[in-house]
Design a protein around this motif. Structure first.
Motif, PDB file in Angstrom:
ATOM      1  N   ALA A  31       0.892  -1.021  -0.007  1.00 55.21           N
ATOM      2  CA  ALA A  31       0.067  -0.094  -0.166  1.00 55.21           C
ATOM      3  C   ALA A  31       0.958   1.390   0.024  1.00 55.21           C
ATOM      4  CB  ALA A  31      -0.876   0.143   1.156  1.00 55.21           C
ATOM      5  N   TYR A  32       0.482   2.428  -0.678  1.00 51.14           N
ATOM      6  CA  TYR A  32       1.255   3.607  -0.896  1.00 51.14           C
ATOM      7  C   TYR A  32       0.859   4.895  -0.278  1.00 51.14           C
ATOM      8  CZ  TYR A  32       3.338   0.096  -4.296  1.00 51.14           C
ATOM      9  OH  TYR A  32       3.769  -0.828  -4.853  1.00 51.14           O
ATOM     10  N   ASP A  33      -0.496   4.487   0.509  1.00 48.04           N
ATOM     11  CA  ASP A  33      -0.846   5.656   1.219  1.00 48.04           C
ATOM     12  C   ASP A  33      -1.820   5.284   2.468  1.00 48.04           C
ATOM     13  OD1 ASP A  33      -3.616   5.505   0.502  1.00 48.04           O
ATOM     14  OD2 ASP A  33      -3.233   6.119  -1.632  1.00 48.04           O
ATOM     15  N   GLY A  34      -2.180   6.125   3.289  1.00 46.56           N
ATOM     16  CA  GLY A  34      -2.907   5.653   4.324  1.00 46.56           C
ATOM     17  C   GLY A  34      -4.236   5.097   4.371  1.00 46.56           C
ATOM     18  N   ASP A  35      -5.107   5.790   3.314  1.00 49.32           N
ATOM     19  CA  ASP A  35      -6.320   4.995   3.047  1.00 49.32           C
ATOM     20  C   ASP A  35      -6.247   3.702   2.627  1.00 49.32           C
ATOM     21  OD1 ASP A  35      -7.790   7.370   4.067  1.00 49.32           O
ATOM     22  OD2 ASP A  35      -7.448   8.299   2.065  1.00 49.32           O
ATOM     23  N   GLU A  36      -5.327   3.442   1.622  1.00 53.32           N
ATOM     24  CA  GLU A  36      -5.251   2.082   1.106  1.00 53.32           C
ATOM     25  C   GLU A  36      -4.613   1.020   1.990  1.00 53.32           C
ATOM     26  OE1 GLU A  36      -2.940  -0.028  -2.827  1.00 53.32           O
ATOM     27  OE2 GLU A  36      -2.277   2.074  -1.878  1.00 53.32           O
ATOM     28  N   ALA A  37      -3.883   1.530   3.102  1.00 54.69           N
ATOM     29  CA  ALA A  37      -3.236   0.581   4.152  1.00 54.69           C
ATOM     30  C   ALA A  37      -4.427   0.152   4.965  1.00 54.69           C
ATOM     31  CB  ALA A  37      -2.203   1.240   4.910  1.00 54.69           C
ATOM     32  N   ILE A  38      -5.388   1.198   5.231  1.00 51.95           N
ATOM     33  CA  ILE A  38      -6.333   0.578   6.375  1.00 51.95           C
ATOM     34  C   ILE A  38      -7.456  -0.169   5.586  1.00 51.95           C
ATOM     35  CG2 ILE A  38      -8.425   1.813   7.329  1.00 51.95           C
ATOM     36  CD1 ILE A  38      -6.679   4.481   7.824  1.00 51.95           C
ATOM     37  N   GLU A  45      -6.147 -10.316   7.843  1.00 46.47           N
ATOM     38  CA  GLU A  45      -5.494 -10.297   8.979  1.00 46.47           C
ATOM     39  C   GLU A  45      -4.142 -10.620   8.561  1.00 46.47           C
ATOM     40  OE1 GLU A  45      -5.161  -9.673  13.210  1.00 46.47           O
ATOM     41  OE2 GLU A  45      -6.825  -9.380  11.560  1.00 46.47           O
ATOM     42  N   TYR A  46      -3.170  -9.774   8.624  1.00 46.13           N
ATOM     43  CA  TYR A  46      -1.791  -9.864   8.367  1.00 46.13           C
ATOM     44  C   TYR A  46      -1.003 -10.358   9.518  1.00 46.13           C
ATOM     45  CZ  TYR A  46      -2.722  -7.268   3.842  1.00 46.13           C
ATOM     46  OH  TYR A  46      -3.202  -6.999   2.703  1.00 46.13           O
ATOM     47  N   ASP A  47       0.197 -11.240   9.146  1.00 50.39           N
ATOM     48  CA  ASP A  47       0.964 -11.699  10.382  1.00 50.39           C
ATOM     49  C   ASP A  47       1.737 -10.452  10.793  1.00 50.39           C
ATOM     50  OD1 ASP A  47       0.830 -14.463  10.133  1.00 50.39           O
ATOM     51  OD2 ASP A  47       0.940 -14.430   8.332  1.00 50.39           O
ATOM     52  N   VAL A  48       2.057  -9.428   9.880  1.00 48.97           N
ATOM     53  CA  VAL A  48       2.864  -8.166  10.297  1.00 48.97           C
ATOM     54  C   VAL A  48       2.459  -7.041   9.391  1.00 48.97           C
ATOM     55  CG1 VAL A  48       5.191  -7.082  10.734  1.00 48.97           C
ATOM     56  CG2 VAL A  48       4.899  -9.636  11.077  1.00 48.97           C
ATOM     57  N   VAL A  49       2.423  -5.826   9.971  1.00 47.95           N
ATOM     58  CA  VAL A  49       2.316  -4.751   9.085  1.00 47.95           C
ATOM     59  C   VAL A  49       3.619  -4.016   9.198  1.00 47.95           C
ATOM     60  CG1 VAL A  49       0.828  -2.628   8.622  1.00 47.95           C
ATOM     61  CG2 VAL A  49      -0.471  -4.735   9.164  1.00 47.95           C
ATOM     62  N   LEU A  50       4.154  -3.574   8.150  1.00 49.51           N
ATOM     63  CA  LEU A  50       5.321  -2.772   8.289  1.00 49.51           C
ATOM     64  C   LEU A  50       4.783  -1.310   7.545  1.00 49.51           C
ATOM     65  CD1 LEU A  50       8.499  -2.984   8.686  1.00 49.51           C
ATOM     66  CD2 LEU A  50       8.849  -3.414   6.048  1.00 49.51           C
ATOM     67  N   LEU A  51       4.766  -0.361   8.538  1.00 49.52           N
ATOM     68  CA  LEU A  51       4.363   0.869   8.210  1.00 49.52           C
ATOM     69  C   LEU A  51       5.212   2.104   8.322  1.00 49.52           C
ATOM     70  CD1 LEU A  51       1.440   2.362   7.954  1.00 49.52           C
ATOM     71  CD2 LEU A  51       1.134   1.806  10.441  1.00 49.52           C
ATOM     72  N   ASP A  52       5.197   2.870   7.362  1.00 50.77           N
ATOM     73  CA  ASP A  52       6.019   4.058   7.415  1.00 50.77           C
ATOM     74  C   ASP A  52       5.313   5.104   8.112  1.00 50.77           C
ATOM     75  OD1 ASP A  52       8.200   5.687   6.831  1.00 50.77           O
ATOM     76  OD2 ASP A  52       7.371   6.365   4.812  1.00 50.77           O
ATOM     77  N   VAL A  53       6.124   6.027   8.888  1.00 51.46           N
ATOM     78  CA  VAL A  53       5.285   7.050   9.577  1.00 51.46           C
ATOM     79  C   VAL A  53       4.939   8.115   8.513  1.00 51.46           C
ATOM     80  CG1 VAL A  53       5.638   8.845  11.214  1.00 51.46           C
ATOM     81  CG2 VAL A  53       6.493   6.679  11.739  1.00 51.46           C
ATOM     82  N   MET A  54       5.599   8.534   7.634  1.00 50.88           N
ATOM     83  CA  MET A  54       5.629   9.562   6.664  1.00 50.88           C
ATOM     84  C   MET A  54       4.960   9.119   5.528  1.00 50.88           C
ATOM     85  SD  MET A  54       6.576  11.979   8.176  1.00 50.88           S
ATOM     86  CE  MET A  54       6.308  13.347   7.008  1.00 50.88           C
ATOM     87  N   LEU A  55       3.323   9.391   5.398  1.00 49.17           N
ATOM     88  CA  LEU A  55       2.506   8.913   4.168  1.00 49.17           C
ATOM     89  C   LEU A  55       1.631   9.971   3.837  1.00 49.17           C
ATOM     90  CD1 LEU A  55       1.213   5.460   5.612  1.00 49.17           C
ATOM     91  CD2 LEU A  55       2.964   5.679   3.901  1.00 49.17           C
ATOM     92  N   PRO A  56       1.114  10.161   2.508  1.00 54.82           N
ATOM     93  CA  PRO A  56       0.304  11.052   2.207  1.00 54.82           C
ATOM     94  C   PRO A  56      -1.057  10.536   2.604  1.00 54.82           C
ATOM     95  CG  PRO A  56       0.857   9.427   0.375  1.00 54.82           C
ATOM     96  CD  PRO A  56       1.776   9.202   1.365  1.00 54.82           C
ATOM     97  N   GLY A  57      -2.028  11.520   2.547  1.00 54.60           N
ATOM     98  CA  GLY A  57      -3.391  11.447   3.487  1.00 54.60           C
ATOM     99  C   GLY A  57      -3.252  11.205   5.093  1.00 54.60           C
ATOM    100  N   HIS A  58      -3.569   9.899   5.379  1.00 56.28           N
ATOM    101  CA  HIS A  58      -3.414   9.419   6.736  1.00 56.28           C
ATOM    102  C   HIS A  58      -2.164   9.253   6.887  1.00 56.28           C
ATOM    103  CE1 HIS A  58      -7.752  10.047   7.758  1.00 56.28           C
ATOM    104  NE2 HIS A  58      -7.929   8.914   6.616  1.00 56.28           N
ATOM    105  N   ASP A  59      -1.488   9.810   7.837  1.00 52.22           N
ATOM    106  CA  ASP A  59      -0.148   9.455   8.229  1.00 52.22           C
ATOM    107  C   ASP A  59       0.241   8.087   8.929  1.00 52.22           C
ATOM    108  OD1 ASP A  59      -0.440   9.767  10.957  1.00 52.22           O
ATOM    109  OD2 ASP A  59       0.277  11.760  10.785  1.00 52.22           O
ATOM    110  N   GLY A  60       1.215   7.544   9.043  1.00 46.33           N
ATOM    111  CA  GLY A  60       1.473   6.169   9.678  1.00 46.33           C
ATOM    112  C   GLY A  60       0.888   6.156  11.016  1.00 46.33           C
TER     113      GLY A  60
END
Length: 232
Positions: A31-38, A45-60
């Motif tokens: 996923a490349y932005d916050g909305d897509e990630a959510i 249900e992922y085993d792990v989410v690797l999440l960058d803090v700095m994202l467009p839209g909703h941040d990490g």
């Protein structure tokens, strides 16, 4: 097959992480932005989410908080070098771990695999034995179902908050140093880093959720100069 969600707006970083994880037989969604990630986290249900803090839209941080409203899936935050506040806020919002950018891909893989190993051991243990319900006053902790209740109200805890409370509840009146809790709950890798602030943040969040008065705790107490303990 293990499944990981990688969230970062830098596509080259995502591509590199994805390639490396897939070489180890891990299935990767991106996923490349916050909305897509959510949206993806709600679907799977992922085993792990690797999440960058700095994202467009909703941040990490906002994404982490949103995921915690419906899931305990483990979250590793990617933070900028020297971004101590990002690390602290990530833990406040429910992240399980963090990695500082720029990172070594081997460290990323090691952290992801460590979390998956711990979760696998917990799942096997829960399958082998029915440990039942632990009750202390108005607090009830269902070890098998990984649920916590205060009176008849269920308390929504993150995976690490539950692990921390479970350790303390099942060892009442035993005082654990912050270093010991870091090792037991977060593993040897975290203990090597020595960042005991992680423990303090989680204890504070746990008290805010389970204590009638967090400033005057009924359950999780502080032994000044030593650590924390659960009063039976």
């Amino acid at each position: 097959m293990a499944k990981v969600l990688v969230v970062d707006d830098e596509k080259l970083i995502v591509k590199g992480i994805r390639f490396s994880l897939e070489q180890d037989g891990i299935e990767v969604d991106c996923a490349y932005d916050g909305d897509e990630a959510i949206a993806k986290a709600k679907e799977t249900e992922y085993d792990v989410v690797l999440l960058d803090v700095m994202l467009p839209g909703h941040d990490g941080l906002e994404v982490c908080q949103a995921i915690r409203e419906f899931s305990e899936m483990p979250i590793i935050m990617l933070t900028a070098k020297g971004g101590d506040m990002d690390k602290i806020l990530g833990l406040e919002y429910g992240a399980d771990d963090y990695i500082t950018k720029p990172f070594n891909i081997l460290e990323v893989k090691a952290r992801i695999k460590a979390i998956m190993r711990r979760n696998s051991r917990k799942n096997k243990k829960n399958t082998r034995q029915n440990t039942g319900m632990v009750t202390a006053g108005d607090l009830r902790l269902d070890r098998e179902g990984r649920r916590v209740f205060i009176k008849d109200r269920e308390i929504n805890l993150t995976a690490k908050e539950f692990d921390l409370l479970e350790l303390l509840v099942t060892n009442p009146n035993k005082v654990y140093s912050r270093e010991a809790l870091l090792g037991y709950v977060w593993g040897n890798k975290a203990m090597d880093s020595g960042d005991v602030r992680t423990v303090d943040v989680h204890v504070r969040r746990l008290r805010e959720k389970i204590e009638p008065s967090p400033s005057d705790p009924k359950y999780v107490h502080t032994k000044w100069g030593v650590g924390y303990y659960f009063r039976a």
